[in-house]
Scaffold this motif. Sequence first.
Motif: not given
Length: 133
Positions: A30-38
Amino acid sequence: MKRLFIIPFLLMAAAYSSAQQFCGHYTNQELKISLEINLSADSIAVPGIPDEWCYGYLRGNLNGTWIILKVESQKDRKATVRTACDNGSDSQTIELVQTDDKTITMRQVGDANIKTIQGRKYVKLPKAIEFKK
């Protein structure tokens, strides 16, 4: 005697599984946001900055890339991290809660807000955002 060997093994297994909870690529369509996490190690390359590593980043339709610089606390399915914008103009504390294996809810702590771009204006993101794997 067997208990002495089993207890450290169980503690290490619990720590490993906790660290693996906050790992992967998540998006909010919906917000066109991504989260890459480790959160187990600062092993993710910072986009656009060569030879720099971090615990993750938040990017997309935002005012810059928000880099996770520090893991302040992590237990069970909840973590508190410190982020900063890649241009150095702002920083934010964020709580991450893993609701299930494929969903993370991000909540901004405090008065500062990460902003998104809508049209030609900056608009504050909602305080809580859900990301799916």
